[in-house]
Motif scaffolding. Structure first.
Motif, short mmCIF file in Angstrom:
data_model
loop_
_atom_site.label_atom_id
_atom_site.label_comp_id
_atom_site.label_asym_id
_atom_site.label_seq_id
_atom_site.Cartn_x
_atom_site.Cartn_y
_atom_site.Cartn_z
N GLU A 40 -6.20 -0.70 6.21
CA GLU A 40 -6.59 0.06 6.94
C GLU A 40 -6.57 0.91 6.96
OE1 GLU A 40 -5.90 -1.66 11.18
OE2 GLU A 40 -4.55 -2.47 10.39
N HIS B 268 -9.78 4.47 15.59
CA HIS B 268 -10.76 3.08 16.04
C HIS B 268 -11.41 2.97 17.18
CE1 HIS B 268 -8.33 1.21 11.91
NE2 HIS B 268 -9.05 2.35 12.13
N ARG C 283 -15.08 5.73 11.54
CA ARG C 283 -14.04 5.98 10.34
C ARG C 283 -13.40 7.59 9.92
NH1 ARG C 283 -11.29 1.51 7.50
NH2 ARG C 283 -9.33 2.56 6.18
N ALA D 66 -17.82 1.69 9.26
CA ALA D 66 -16.05 1.49 9.09
C ALA D 66 -15.21 0.21 8.06
CB ALA D 66 -14.80 1.00 10.58
#
Length: 429
Positions: A101, A399, A414, A423
């Motif tokens: 992530e 997020h 993002r 993102a």
């Protein structure tokens, strides 16, 4: 007289030359937007208090060209522990679970004054930036399309007319006070003391991590390693005087209580400060905006105060660039900034840091044991542990709300990408 630095375009004024104000200044000046930084101190601030940079903050600061230097001087810490002074390790969390992530699946430990130094160096090479140390804000006069800021310097009084005024001047914000904005919340009865020592506490307590939150009903601890030193944070009872709390023998006694060290701990630095949970009633009043500690202050337990302040700065400056360079609607952009960043401050920063502080200081034994059992269960479940790390690192708030996402934009912005960009598929370099 009223001056307008930067030619025909009115500059933006930033009051406060700490890490949040300097972040905003670099973000604007890199877009060739004239900016004046007003800092009351005669030199760049050297406060050691904050030292943690979370993954989304590093992604944002990468845009400003300082992250490589931060890594060269900092310490990457993927793991941190919740411990109990009586029972030892309770649970360990690993930001490495976030590797899919973010490009930075760890906390970077680096005392905040180093970031200020780096950003100040960047500003020296940007012709749109004017940094004025030893310059104190004393009056604010908002108008419909500008703000006039009065400052005092060693050479006298000067009035600066600016397009927007950003208050990044800390918990005792002059800008917030001059604007009459309420700062509701509370102050903890105990103060916190930070003591720094070059002694490697890992050699004395081999099973600890580089960052440790240690619960105890009498004296909890926050123990962490930075490149220069180990730092211990502990509560000082409200009945103890400042003179007693900062007495070197008293500090030495607390450090010896963490781990006995026969030669005695050298104490490089210490700070005693009040701790608050407060949020400004609004982050915007006309063309005046508040960011960082001027807008919200919180317990340091979680290491998110500085990070959320940098997020404020990047959210706001992205919007100001769109307003000044691309003709975006000022009210739509700035009202959304004020709404979103205040929600993050209340729903994430305030909620989590207060819960962290109460968890470490819990006195009811049954509640303590229940909390420990719950944390062990979370750490033992990969999905729950990942969700925990996502929230603790502020990735969850980014997020959900984005950083500077345009009004009416769809999808979740993002960090590290232009606001509104998708993102998916981004890992960075």
């Amino acid at each position: 007289m009223i001056v307008s630095p930067g030619g025909n375009q009115l500059p933006l004024a930033i009051v406060g030359g700490g890490p949040v104000g300097m972040t905003a200044a670099v973000a604007l000046a890199r877009q060739n937007i004239p900016v004046v930084v007003v800092e009351a101190e005669p030199v760049a601030k050297t406060d050691w208090r904050a030292s943690t940079f979370h993954p989304p903050t590093l992604e944002l600061l990468r845009e400003l060209g300082v992250v490589d230097r931060m890594h060269a001087e900092g310490l990457a810490v993927p793991r941190y522990q919740f411990r109990d002074r009586r029972a030892g390790l309770v649970a360990e969390f690993d930001f490495g679970l976030l590797r899919d992530e973010t490009s930075y699946p760890y906390r970077l430990q680096l005392n905040q004054q180093h970031l200020v130094r780096m950003l100040a160096g960047v500003l020296e090479d940007l012709p749109s930036a004017d940094v004025r140390f030893g310059c104190r804000a004393v009056a604010v006069e908002p108008a419909e399309d500008s703000v006039t800021l009065t400052v005092e310097t060693a050479d006298g009084v000067e009035r600066l007319r600016c397009a927007y005024l950003i208050g990044a001047d800390g918990a005792s914000s002059t800008v917030r006070s001059l604007l009459g904005i309420d700062f509701d919340g509370f102050t903890y009865p105990e103060r916190f003391l930070i003591a720094s020592t070059p002694v490697d506490i890992r050699e004395l307590l081999p099973d600890i991590a580089d960052v440790n939150y240690i619960a105890d009903p009498e004296e909890w601890l926050f123990l962490l390693r930075t490149p220069e030193s180990w730092r211990a944070v502990y509560p000082v009872p409200s009945g103890q005087t400042r003179e007693q709390a900062v007495d070197l023998d008293e500090i030495q006694s607390h450090l010896q209580g963490i781990a006995p060290y026969a030669p005695g701990y050298p104490i490089e630095d210490f700070q005693l400060y009040n701790v608050h949970q407060r949020v400004a009633s609004t982050f915007r009043q006309g063309n005046c905006l508040l960011i960082g500690d001027a807008a919200h202050i919180n317990s340091p337990l979680g290491g998110v105060g500085l990070n959320s302040g940098i997020h404020d700065a990047m959210d706001l400056t992205r919007r100001l660039v769109r307003i000044l360079r691309h003709g975006a609607d000022p009210d739509a952009e700035l009202d959304l900034f004020a709404e979103v960043r205040r929600r993050v401050a209340v729903e994430y920063v305030q909620a989590d840091t207060r819960r962290n502080t109460e968890r470490l200081n819990e006195r009811d034994e049954a509640k303590r044991q229940a909390q420990h059992a719950e944390m062990r269960a979370i750490a033992g479940d990969v999905d729950r542990a990942r969700a925990w790390c996502r929230r603790a690192s502020l990735l969850e708030s980014v997020h959900e709300f984005g950083i500077g996402k345009p009004p009416g934009g769809d999808g979740r912005a993002r960090v590290g990408l232009p606001a509104g960009a998708p993102a998916t598929g981004h890992r960075g370099s």
